[in-house]
Design a protein around this motif. Structure first.
Motif, short mmCIF file in Angstrom:
data_model
loop_
_atom_site.label_atom_id
_atom_site.label_comp_id
_atom_site.label_asym_id
_atom_site.label_seq_id
_atom_site.Cartn_x
_atom_site.Cartn_y
_atom_site.Cartn_z
N UNK A 33 0.84 -1.21 0.00
CA UNK A 33 0.00 0.00 0.00
C UNK A 33 0.87 1.25 0.00
N UNK A 34 1.95 1.22 0.74
CA UNK A 34 2.86 2.38 0.79
C UNK A 34 3.47 2.67 -0.57
N UNK A 35 3.66 1.62 -1.37
CA UNK A 35 4.24 1.79 -2.71
C UNK A 35 3.16 1.89 -3.80
N UNK A 36 1.88 1.97 -3.37
CA UNK A 36 0.76 2.06 -4.32
C UNK A 36 0.77 0.90 -5.33
N UNK A 37 0.87 -0.31 -4.79
CA UNK A 37 0.93 -1.51 -5.62
C UNK A 37 -0.21 -2.45 -5.26
N UNK A 38 -0.61 -3.35 -6.17
CA UNK A 38 -1.73 -4.27 -5.92
C UNK A 38 -1.49 -5.15 -4.70
N UNK A 39 -2.49 -5.26 -3.84
CA UNK A 39 -2.36 -6.04 -2.61
C UNK A 39 -2.15 -7.52 -2.90
N UNK A 40 -2.70 -8.02 -4.03
CA UNK A 40 -2.59 -9.45 -4.31
C UNK A 40 -1.16 -9.90 -4.58
N UNK A 41 -0.25 -8.95 -4.77
CA UNK A 41 1.15 -9.34 -4.95
C UNK A 41 1.73 -10.00 -3.71
N UNK A 42 1.04 -9.85 -2.57
CA UNK A 42 1.53 -10.50 -1.34
C UNK A 42 1.58 -12.02 -1.50
N UNK A 43 0.72 -12.58 -2.36
CA UNK A 43 0.69 -14.03 -2.54
C UNK A 43 1.93 -14.54 -3.27
N UNK A 44 2.68 -13.64 -3.88
CA UNK A 44 3.89 -14.07 -4.58
C UNK A 44 4.91 -14.68 -3.62
N UNK A 45 4.93 -14.20 -2.37
CA UNK A 45 5.89 -14.74 -1.39
C UNK A 45 5.61 -16.21 -1.09
N UNK A 46 4.35 -16.65 -1.25
CA UNK A 46 4.04 -18.07 -1.06
C UNK A 46 4.68 -18.89 -2.17
N UNK A 47 4.56 -18.40 -3.41
CA UNK A 47 5.17 -19.10 -4.55
C UNK A 47 6.69 -19.11 -4.40
N UNK A 48 7.25 -18.01 -3.93
CA UNK A 48 8.71 -17.89 -3.84
C UNK A 48 9.30 -18.76 -2.73
N UNK A 49 8.74 -18.69 -1.54
CA UNK A 49 9.42 -19.30 -0.39
C UNK A 49 8.53 -20.12 0.53
N UNK A 50 7.23 -20.17 0.26
CA UNK A 50 6.36 -20.84 1.22
C UNK A 50 6.32 -20.12 2.55
N UNK A 96 8.77 -18.84 4.23
CA UNK A 96 9.90 -19.23 5.09
C UNK A 96 11.01 -18.18 4.93
N UNK A 97 11.25 -17.35 5.94
CA UNK A 97 12.24 -16.28 5.81
C UNK A 97 13.66 -16.79 5.65
N UNK A 98 13.92 -18.04 6.05
CA UNK A 98 15.26 -18.61 5.93
C UNK A 98 15.41 -19.52 4.72
N UNK A 99 14.45 -19.49 3.81
CA UNK A 99 14.49 -20.38 2.64
C UNK A 99 15.70 -20.04 1.76
N UNK A 100 16.39 -21.08 1.30
CA UNK A 100 17.53 -20.92 0.39
C UNK A 100 17.33 -21.88 -0.78
N UNK A 101 17.34 -21.37 -1.99
CA UNK A 101 17.10 -22.19 -3.17
C UNK A 101 18.40 -22.80 -3.68
N UNK A 102 18.29 -23.68 -4.68
CA UNK A 102 19.48 -24.28 -5.29
C UNK A 102 20.35 -23.23 -5.97
N UNK A 103 19.74 -22.12 -6.37
CA UNK A 103 20.49 -21.04 -7.02
C UNK A 103 20.99 -20.02 -6.00
N UNK A 104 20.91 -20.38 -4.70
CA UNK A 104 21.34 -19.49 -3.61
C UNK A 104 20.51 -18.22 -3.54
N UNK A 105 19.25 -18.28 -3.97
CA UNK A 105 18.31 -17.20 -3.69
C UNK A 105 17.80 -17.39 -2.26
N UNK A 106 17.63 -16.28 -1.53
CA UNK A 106 17.46 -16.36 -0.08
C UNK A 106 16.26 -15.53 0.36
N UNK A 107 15.55 -16.04 1.38
CA UNK A 107 14.55 -15.27 2.09
C UNK A 107 13.13 -15.43 1.57
#
Length: 454
Positions: free
Chosen positions: A89-106, A108-119
């Motif tokens: 909301x502070x960045x005037x962006x669509x609220x539904x983008x919050x669901x992207x974090x589920x796709x990215x990491x489930x 999990x703030x400590x998630x680390x992928x095979x490509x060393x993507x983190x968080x």
């Protein structure tokens, strides 16, 4: 319309006193394609939610095949969704983008992928640095929910400006703007996600449909048989500022705080401590504890600064692949080079070079550029980095206990103890403890015996 139901998750229980076994099944409604399409069209959204067989397959996966994963997300969403919504909301962006974090990491703030993507938002190191997320052996800003969420919002906004499409911005978040541009060219310069779908990398072809499926499902959990989960209490939080080496477990032990809870609220702390040279680190704590912490700040901070420092510093500098306290230079591979000779030339290990350059084996090629992290030039500020590792790991002798004092008792110092906590638990003062044990400072060590004066 006749409604069908799926029966899954067979559970066996015994009838008390009868010894009979019964089978309980979880009943899951079989939502039809048309029903889901109708609901999808009613969701208020700015990001296009195109429904098709590909999206339907992911809805079935999250709603039927892997319900435990979805239940786990439901339990965690209230911890992170308020932060996501406030930031978007502070960045005037669509609220539904919050669901992207589920796709990215489930979530999990400590998630680390095979490509060393983190968080939570899965930043690789280079992209994270572009948005102010830095990392070292002790800390990783990509695991900080607040900092990473703000960085993700800014990154997504930049990608939207680049493609003028939220679907393409999502695709670029996953595979990079270059791959999206290449897919656009190969499609004949079409600008819709489903028009360039076949030209995108395989993972990205699944990425946007997953986002659409998750967005739909979390707007219609009840229709898919997910019951309301019991509300989880998350305490109101505040922060304390830290500008020193700080051992988190020692700090928790003095106050009776749960270490796992503190690390949950501060997931960017990777090694259980803040390094020497830390400046104005905001440590999240339950607000109910702040008054006591502020009142006893000097003792708490002093004790937390004395535990584990040398050992962690040694590990930080000597863990294979660590760059802590080192400077990067680049080496261009020449004919006849092997990793062993390059490692000896710079005083590092072969395992370090492999880790720094993500090499799976020892094969290198002429002209290849390798990152080599070396110790900085020796001077008065860096001389401690050259301390012999043997002296760092050699256990220091614990002072022998002083002769017994009449009427006193003996106490063996435990991990996390301080003179302040010992004096408080034994109804005495720090000065009396120091006098009875002939101590010239407040430093004590686990295993040390102390006389407790009357």
């Amino acid at each position: 319309m006749t409604r069908k139901w799926f029966l899954i998750g067979i559970i066996f229980i015994s009838l008390v006193g009868k010894g009979q076994d019964f089978q309980l099944t979880e009943v899951i409604p079989d939502n039809t394609y048309d029903e889901i399409a109708d609901r999808m069209g009613c969701i208020e959204n700015e990001v296009p939610l195109i429904f098709n067989e590909r999206v339907m397959a992911f809805i079935d996966y999250f709603a039927i095949k892997d319900r435990e994963y979805t239940r786990d997300i439901i339990l965690k969403k209230e911890l992170y969704f308020p932060l996501f919504s406030e930031t978007l909301a502070r960045h005037n962006m669509p609220d539904e983008l919050k669901y992207l974090a589920i796709v990215e990491s489930g979530l999990r703030p400590n998630a680390i992928s095979r490509a060393n993507a983190v968080g939570l938002w899965q930043f690789i190191s280079s992209t994270g640095k572009m948005y102010g997320l830095h990392s070292n052996w002790y800390l990783d800003d990509r695991m900080d929910p607040v900092e990473a969420t703000d960085a993700a919002a800014r990154h997504l906004k930049d990608l939207y400006r680049m493609f003028d499409s939220w679907e393409l911005a999502l695709a670029a978040y996953n595979c990079g703007p270059g791959n999206v541009r290449k897919a656009i060219r190969r499609s004949g310069y079409k600008r819709e996600f489903w028009d360039i779908y076949r030209y995108l990398p395989r993972e990205t072809r699944s990425y946007v449909p997953q986002f659409v499926a998750i967005t739909y499902l979390f707007n219609h959990l009840e229709e898919h048989g997910f019951e309301e989960q019991p509300e989880i209490f998350y305490p109101e939080m505040d922060t304390i500022m830290i500008s020193q080496y700080f051992h988190v477990e020692t700090f928790c032990n003095q106050l009776g705080l749960c270490l796992d809870d503190i690390l949950l609220w501060n997931p960017q702390i990777k090694r259980g401590a803040l390094p020497e040279g830390t400046r104005n680190f905001a440590l999240n704590i339950p607000i109910e504890w702040k008054e006591e912490i502020v009142a006893n700040r000097t003792h708490l901070y002093d004790t937390a600064s004395k535990v584990g420092k040398e050992h962690l510093d040694y590990l930080a500098r000597n863990t294979p692949g660590s760059t802590y306290g080192r400077e990067r230079l680049y080496y261009r591979v020449r004919s006849g080079d092997v990793l062993g000779t390059i490692a000896r030339q710079y005083g590092v290990r072969v395992s370090d070079i492999r880790s720094w350059n993500r090499l799976r084996g020892n094969l290198i090629r002429v002209g290849q550029r390798l990152s080599i992290w070396v110790l900085p030039t020796y001077n008065s500020n860096t001389k401690n980095l050259y301390t012999a590792s043997a002296s760092e790991t050699k256990p220091k002798p614990v002072p022998s206990p002083p002769s017994s004092i009449s009427g006193g008792k003996t106490y063996t110092v435990k991990y996390g103890d301080s003179l302040w906590s010992i004096s408080k638990n034994n109804n005495t003062s720090i000065e009396k403890l120091k006098q009875a044990n002939k101590l010239t400072s407040n430093t004590i060590k686990p295993g040390q015996s102390l006389v407790i004066p009357n």
